[in-house]
Design an enzyme around this catalytic site. Structure first.
Site, PDB file in Angstrom:
ATOM      1  N   HIS A  67       0.818  -1.209   0.000  1.00 43.42           N
ATOM      2  CA  HIS A  67       0.000   0.000   0.000  1.00 43.42           C
ATOM      3  C   HIS A  67       0.855   1.264   0.000  1.00 43.42           C
ATOM      4  O   HIS A  67       1.951   1.284   0.547  1.00 43.42           O
ATOM      5  CB  HIS A  67      -0.889   0.040   1.249  1.00 43.42           C
ATOM      6  CG  HIS A  67      -1.785  -1.132   1.381  1.00 43.42           C
ATOM      7  ND1 HIS A  67      -2.162  -1.627   2.607  1.00 43.42           N
ATOM      8  CD2 HIS A  67      -2.387  -1.930   0.464  1.00 43.42           C
ATOM      9  CE1 HIS A  67      -2.971  -2.667   2.435  1.00 43.42           C
ATOM     10  NE2 HIS A  67      -3.112  -2.872   1.147  1.00 43.42           N
ATOM     11  N   ASP A 112      -6.475  -5.926  -2.370  1.00 45.35           N
ATOM     12  CA  ASP A 112      -5.072  -6.287  -2.574  1.00 45.35           C
ATOM     13  C   ASP A 112      -4.900  -7.329  -3.682  1.00 45.35           C
ATOM     14  O   ASP A 112      -3.855  -7.380  -4.326  1.00 45.35           O
ATOM     15  CB  ASP A 112      -4.441  -6.788  -1.276  1.00 45.35           C
ATOM     16  CG  ASP A 112      -4.229  -5.677  -0.268  1.00 45.35           C
ATOM     17  OD1 ASP A 112      -4.323  -4.489  -0.647  1.00 45.35           O
ATOM     18  OD2 ASP A 112      -3.960  -5.992   0.910  1.00 45.35           O
TER      19      ASP A 112
END
Length: 185
Positions: free
Chosen positions: A61, A166
């Protein structure tokens, strides 16, 4: 505290001085003056804690255009923590460094602004703490694929449990240049 440089300039491991006896232990998890002396002169504006089960991988991230620096540590359990330099023009662009963070080693990892960050849980569960230099901004929220072969990350798990988000992140090469930070020497 001891500051350990990594192969990525700016990303450092901090080992606090731990005082322990039969009752348990104590350590200073953050001291602004000491961190400033170590080159981490940042103001933290948000503190987060997450708890994840074995095999969970969170990341990789980052935020852009409102980048976050993160000071991360593990309160319970064990994780393999990774930082990736994603600053366009950086001499270490696309390179990563991985660090074992555990409740027993008390290490902290400084992930500077302009780096992507992720971790995977190796213990039954892990409680993960992170201090951020910018507030979470959903419009700036971004990620890159955890198993991008071009990054060469040697994750200690091969089939992690991922969030839907993700699981759909792009490879670093697929991210438009204007969605990545720029290196400032």
């Amino acid at each position: 505290m001891k500051v350990i440089e990594t192969r990525l300039p700016g990303a450092v491991v901090i080992e606090p001085q731990v005082f322990g006896d039969a009752r348990g232990f104590f350590y200073e998890s953050y001291n602004e003056a000491k961190y400033r002396e170590a080159g981490i002169d940042r103001r933290f504006v948000q503190s987060n804690v997450s708890r994840s089960a074995r095999g969970v991988l969170r990341g990789l991230h980052y935020q852009w255009p409102h980048p976050q620096g993160k000071l991360v540590s593990v309160l319970e359990g064990e994780v393999y923590d990774v930082a990736v330099d994603i600053r366009r023009g950086s001499p270490t662009f696309g390179q990563s460094v991985g660090v074992m963070l555990t409740a027993d080693n008390h290490r902290h990892f400084w992930v500077p602004e302009g780096f992507a960050h992720g971790f995977c849980v190796l213990s039954e569960f892990a409680t993960f703490s992170y201090q951020c230099t910018a507030l979470y901004d959903p419009k700036a929220d971004a990620g890159i694929r955890w198993n991008d072969a071009a990054l060469g990350i040697d994750w200690p798990i091969s089939e992690p449990l991922l969030s839907d988000k993700d699981g759909k992140t792009p490879l670093l090469a697929e991210v438009p240049a204007d969605r990545l930070p720029t290196y400032a020497a």
